[in-house]
Write a protein that holds these residues in place. Sequence first.
Motif, PDB file in Angstrom:
ATOM      1  N   ALA A   1      71.714 -57.524 -33.749  1.00 20.23           N
ATOM      2  CA  ALA A   1      70.313 -57.104 -33.741  1.00 20.23           C
ATOM      3  C   ALA A   1      70.106 -55.774 -33.032  1.00 20.23           C
ATOM      4  O   ALA A   1      68.994 -55.225 -33.017  1.00 20.23           O
ATOM      5  CB  ALA A   1      69.459 -58.176 -33.070  1.00 20.23           C
ATOM      6  N   LEU A   2      71.187 -55.203 -32.435  1.00 22.49           N
ATOM      7  CA  LEU A   2      71.031 -54.016 -31.587  1.00 22.49           C
ATOM      8  C   LEU A   2      70.400 -52.825 -32.305  1.00 22.49           C
ATOM      9  O   LEU A   2      69.572 -52.107 -31.731  1.00 22.49           O
ATOM     10  CB  LEU A   2      72.394 -53.592 -31.012  1.00 22.49           C
ATOM     11  N   ALA A   3      70.794 -52.569 -33.550  1.00 19.20           N
ATOM     12  CA  ALA A   3      70.296 -51.367 -34.232  1.00 19.20           C
ATOM     13  C   ALA A   3      68.795 -51.464 -34.487  1.00 19.20           C
ATOM     14  O   ALA A   3      68.041 -50.508 -34.241  1.00 19.20           O
ATOM     15  CB  ALA A   3      71.061 -51.142 -35.542  1.00 19.20           C
ATOM     16  N   VAL A   4      68.351 -52.630 -34.954  1.00 23.63           N
ATOM     17  CA  VAL A   4      66.909 -52.815 -35.163  1.00 23.63           C
ATOM     18  C   VAL A   4      66.184 -52.756 -33.814  1.00 23.63           C
ATOM     19  O   VAL A   4      65.096 -52.179 -33.696  1.00 23.63           O
ATOM     20  CB  VAL A   4      66.631 -54.136 -35.900  1.00 23.63           C
ATOM     21  N   ALA A   5      66.818 -53.307 -32.785  1.00 16.01           N
ATOM     22  CA  ALA A   5      66.221 -53.275 -31.445  1.00 16.01           C
ATOM     23  C   ALA A   5      66.070 -51.842 -30.938  1.00 16.01           C
ATOM     24  O   ALA A   5      65.108 -51.513 -30.241  1.00 16.01           O
ATOM     25  CB  ALA A   5      67.076 -54.092 -30.476  1.00 16.01           C
ATOM     26  N   ALA A   6      67.003 -50.974 -31.307  1.00 18.34           N
ATOM     27  CA  ALA A   6      66.907 -49.565 -30.897  1.00 18.34           C
ATOM     28  C   ALA A   6      65.669 -48.909 -31.508  1.00 18.34           C
ATOM     29  O   ALA A   6      64.982 -48.115 -30.848  1.00 18.34           O
ATOM     30  CB  ALA A   6      68.175 -48.813 -31.307  1.00 18.34           C
ATOM     31  N   VAL A   7      65.373 -49.251 -32.755  1.00 16.84           N
ATOM     32  CA  VAL A   7      64.172 -48.691 -33.402  1.00 16.84           C
ATOM     33  C   VAL A   7      62.914 -49.227 -32.725  1.00 16.84           C
ATOM     34  O   VAL A   7      61.939 -48.494 -32.496  1.00 16.84           O
ATOM     35  CB  VAL A   7      64.166 -49.001 -34.914  1.00 16.84           C
ATOM     36  N   LEU A   8      62.938 -50.503 -32.346  1.00 11.97           N
ATOM     37  CA  LEU A   8      61.809 -51.085 -31.599  1.00 11.97           C
ATOM     38  C   LEU A   8      61.647 -50.414 -30.238  1.00 11.97           C
ATOM     39  O   LEU A   8      60.535 -50.198 -29.768  1.00 11.97           O
ATOM     40  CB  LEU A   8      62.070 -52.574 -31.340  1.00 11.97           C
ATOM     41  N   ALA A   9      62.778 -50.089 -29.604  1.00 12.32           N
ATOM     42  CA  ALA A   9      62.742 -49.587 -28.228  1.00 12.32           C
ATOM     43  C   ALA A   9      62.286 -48.132 -28.168  1.00 12.32           C
ATOM     44  O   ALA A   9      61.658 -47.715 -27.198  1.00 12.32           O
ATOM     45  CB  ALA A   9      64.118 -49.738 -27.580  1.00 12.32           C
ATOM     46  N   GLU A  10      62.610 -47.353 -29.198  1.00  8.80           N
ATOM     47  CA  GLU A  10      62.195 -45.935 -29.196  1.00  8.80           C
ATOM     48  C   GLU A  10      61.536 -45.579 -30.522  1.00  8.80           C
ATOM     49  O   GLU A  10      62.074 -44.775 -31.302  1.00  8.80           O
ATOM     50  CB  GLU A  10      63.407 -45.031 -28.939  1.00  8.80           C
ATOM     51  N   PRO A  11      60.364 -46.147 -30.775  1.00  5.27           N
ATOM     52  CA  PRO A  11      59.738 -45.971 -32.093  1.00  5.27           C
ATOM     53  C   PRO A  11      59.480 -44.501 -32.432  1.00  5.27           C
ATOM     54  O   PRO A  11      59.622 -44.107 -33.598  1.00  5.27           O
ATOM     55  CB  PRO A  11      58.435 -46.777 -31.993  1.00  5.27           C
ATOM     56  N   ALA A  12      59.133 -43.687 -31.430  1.00  5.10           N
ATOM     57  CA  ALA A  12      58.790 -42.290 -31.732  1.00  5.10           C
ATOM     58  C   ALA A  12      59.991 -41.559 -32.324  1.00  5.10           C
ATOM     59  O   ALA A  12      59.845 -40.698 -33.204  1.00  5.10           O
ATOM     60  CB  ALA A  12      58.315 -41.588 -30.455  1.00  5.10           C
ATOM     61  N   ARG A  13      61.168 -41.908 -31.862  1.00  6.37           N
ATOM     62  CA  ARG A  13      62.380 -41.246 -32.335  1.00  6.37           C
ATOM     63  C   ARG A  13      62.625 -41.480 -33.828  1.00  6.37           C
ATOM     64  O   ARG A  13      63.273 -40.657 -34.485  1.00  6.37           O
ATOM     65  CB  ARG A  13      63.559 -41.807 -31.532  1.00  6.37           C
ATOM     66  N   PHE A  14      62.160 -42.627 -34.328  1.00  8.52           N
ATOM     67  CA  PHE A  14      62.466 -43.012 -35.714  1.00  8.52           C
ATOM     68  C   PHE A  14      61.230 -43.026 -36.622  1.00  8.52           C
ATOM     69  O   PHE A  14      61.335 -43.339 -37.802  1.00  8.52           O
ATOM     70  CB  PHE A  14      63.113 -44.397 -35.725  1.00  8.52           C
ATOM     71  N   ALA A  15      60.064 -42.663 -36.057  1.00  7.96           N
ATOM     72  CA  ALA A  15      58.813 -42.824 -36.807  1.00  7.96           C
ATOM     73  C   ALA A  15      58.869 -42.095 -38.138  1.00  7.96           C
ATOM     74  O   ALA A  15      59.270 -40.923 -38.202  1.00  7.96           O
ATOM     75  CB  ALA A  15      57.646 -42.317 -35.955  1.00  7.96           C
ATOM     76  N   GLN A  16      58.458 -42.798 -39.182  1.00  6.62           N
ATOM     77  CA  GLN A  16      58.356 -42.236 -40.539  1.00  6.62           C
ATOM     78  C   GLN A  16      59.708 -41.829 -41.125  1.00  6.62           C
ATOM     79  O   GLN A  16      59.761 -41.248 -42.196  1.00  6.62           O
ATOM     80  CB  GLN A  16      57.423 -41.004 -40.583  1.00  6.62           C
ATOM     81  N   LYS A  17      60.783 -42.096 -40.427  1.00  2.06           N
ATOM     82  CA  LYS A  17      62.092 -41.712 -40.972  1.00  2.06           C
ATOM     83  C   LYS A  17      62.677 -42.818 -41.839  1.00  2.06           C
ATOM     84  O   LYS A  17      62.314 -43.983 -41.715  1.00  2.06           O
ATOM     85  CB  LYS A  17      63.061 -41.400 -39.828  1.00  2.06           C
ATOM     86  N   ARG A  18      63.611 -42.434 -42.709  1.00  2.97           N
ATOM     87  CA  ARG A  18      64.393 -43.414 -43.458  1.00  2.97           C
ATOM     88  C   ARG A  18      65.607 -43.754 -42.600  1.00  2.97           C
ATOM     89  O   ARG A  18      66.452 -42.882 -42.328  1.00  2.97           O
ATOM     90  CB  ARG A  18      64.834 -42.830 -44.809  1.00  2.97           C
ATOM     91  N   VAL A  19      65.671 -44.994 -42.153  1.00  2.00           N
ATOM     92  CA  VAL A  19      66.674 -45.416 -41.175  1.00  2.00           C
ATOM     93  C   VAL A  19      67.504 -46.566 -41.754  1.00  2.00           C
ATOM     94  O   VAL A  19      66.943 -47.545 -42.234  1.00  2.00           O
ATOM     95  CB  VAL A  19      65.988 -45.914 -39.882  1.00  2.00           C
ATOM     96  N   THR A  20      68.819 -46.430 -41.736  1.00  2.00           N
ATOM     97  CA  THR A  20      69.666 -47.575 -42.076  1.00  2.00           C
ATOM     98  C   THR A  20      70.177 -48.198 -40.784  1.00  2.00           C
ATOM     99  O   THR A  20      70.807 -47.517 -39.967  1.00  2.00           O
ATOM    100  CB  THR A  20      70.852 -47.163 -42.962  1.00  2.00           C
ATOM    101  N   CYS A  21      69.850 -49.487 -40.595  1.00  2.34           N
ATOM    102  CA  CYS A  21      70.307 -50.218 -39.409  1.00  2.34           C
ATOM    103  C   CYS A  21      71.482 -51.098 -39.799  1.00  2.34           C
ATOM    104  O   CYS A  21      71.362 -51.933 -40.708  1.00  2.34           O
ATOM    105  CB  CYS A  21      69.184 -51.096 -38.866  1.00  2.34           C
TER     106      CYS A  21
END
Lengths: 327, 327
Positions: free
Chosen positions: B289-309
């Motif tokens: 679950a770490l990769a999805v948790a990273a997006v939760l933890a720093e939402p601004a870093r990934f906002a509106q981006k296409r992210v593969t977890c």
Amino acid sequence: VSDREAPWDHETGPVDPIDVEGSARLIRPQVRPTTLLASEALDAALGSEVRIASETFQHTGSFKYRAALSVALASNASHLLAASSGNFGAALALAAKRTGKRCTIVMPAQSARVKIDAVRSHGATVDLVDTSKTSRLDRVEQLRSELADAQVISAYDDFLVIAGNATLGVEVLEAGVPDCVVVPVGGGGLSSGIVKARDHLRAVTEVIGAEPALANDAARSLRAGVICRDEHESATLCDGARTLALGQRNFSILRRGLGGIVEVPEDAVIRALQLLYLHCNLKVEPTGALAVAAVLAEPARFAQKRVTCIVSGGNVDPALYARLLTQ
Amino acid sequence: VSDREAPWDHETGPVDPIDVEGSARLIRPQVRPTTLLASEALDAALGSEVRIASETFQHTGSFKYRAALSVALASNASHLLAASSGNFGAALALAAKRTGKRCTIVMPAQSARVKIDAVRSHGATVDLVDTSKTSRLDRVEQLRSELADAQVISAYDDFLVIAGNATLGVEVLEAGVPDCVVVPVGGGGLSSGIVKARDHLRAVTEVIGAEPALANDAARSLRAGVICRDEHESATLCDGARTLALGQRNFSILRRGLGGIVEVPEDAVIRALQLLYLHCNLKVEPTGALAVAAVLAEPARFAQKRVTCIVSGGNVDPALYARLLTQ
């Protein structure tokens, strides 16, 4: 229940109202292929060579999206109306959204919050009914008369629903024909779809139903040769198989095409859910565990055979799942 | 740690010891393709356009089988030896079985029964060590001297391991190049494999590590420019990321190729595990679950981006999973 009847071709006689090939062409590009899994440890636990066909990653988390999309693509109505407390509601809501239609789902007022939210998240209207005062079907009739443009959709007793579900049978059998396919039975929509796919492909494989022993109306119906109804909704864990009776279209297909029904005890459902967790990393809802549970319940029937078990869906409340996992 | 060093071609200079293309050709026919999933509800919860690449259905339930098979296929030894309390042990055991080798896995005596059984079920010998008296690595050295034919295998600091893991990167990027790929970091075997695949394919995407804040040795190492070690094994829920330090081969790839590391709090790991359960019907282990948790933890870093977890694995004790689901 829709009113479509079998058309008649004056040259060749009756036309099968269930167009397996046409449906597959139409539906498959818009659904997720089923997920095929196998595990040596699961085989050892079951004493058979088992392949899992999981619909837990289908859109809305169950096979029901195939049926819902099949109906929505064919319907001329601008508004789809159905009673459902479970997977068909969410599936029809998403199918309606994808085809530009409105959708109303009648749900019991005491439905789980997460299920109501799932239907709403796809833009459908949820009509909550106090089932101690009004039955769901009465409320659907009431709404049908109020909403002139609405078409009432059955989750199982409909040729288009059966054709939509047949696309899963086609996928399963294209991947290799086992000795038998085991499939959960509620209203009979999925099992009749698998039978139609098998017959269309002329595949030599038995289709076996898996029904909770606590809600064994389909098994009784096949024995009696007429549709038998449960008196009230059963308390089985398998909420997708609490349907009171098979649909007429489903019964007429199943009485000729089904190789039998295993009546599955509740403890086998729980054990199957745990085995799928342990050996396949698969989260399944109780109804989704029925086919594997049938193999657990009657091992002699499936011993040494190549068996494909259909896992129908994965949507289950976390508190219930946690309890079943650890009991 | 294996002793292989980079070979040298006298015409062209150093040859990359990690053959991404050759590895993919060799490994991919023998592994399950990664499972790609997406969910609008998950996107809404994360504020990004997220694709999940799940290795929970890989043989032995984690990406580690790619690495283990890569090593086993290349090794001339008849006996493979490794220390592992987790996924690498089961993966190496199965890879050894498939390639006709013997296998011994050194595990702490207090390892979970289910993990010991998993290794044994693939025919490997489990060597239980009382870690209060002897360290796992000391026991491996002891066994290496006793077993003349045994080769010691590192779970991450090995070019063949990295090449095996790169096959996952190739699959992920072939399916479409996102703005970034987020990947769990423990010893750095998986993340360095993804970086190598990205560079080999010349894909323009950032690779971001996701490491438990409680075991942030990799983040500290990247900041310091040298490998930093944790003093003791961390108590993070993410047992696959409790490694004390990055491997040397991994560090040298990551310091040049990684776009950064998110240090993930434990509560984000739990929330991510719950979101994957709810919106994707996916059972994952905490490390997964770490990769999805990273997006939760720093939402601004990934906002509106296409992210593969990348979800690295799904093996988790039922009692722990039940507790995390309902807390």
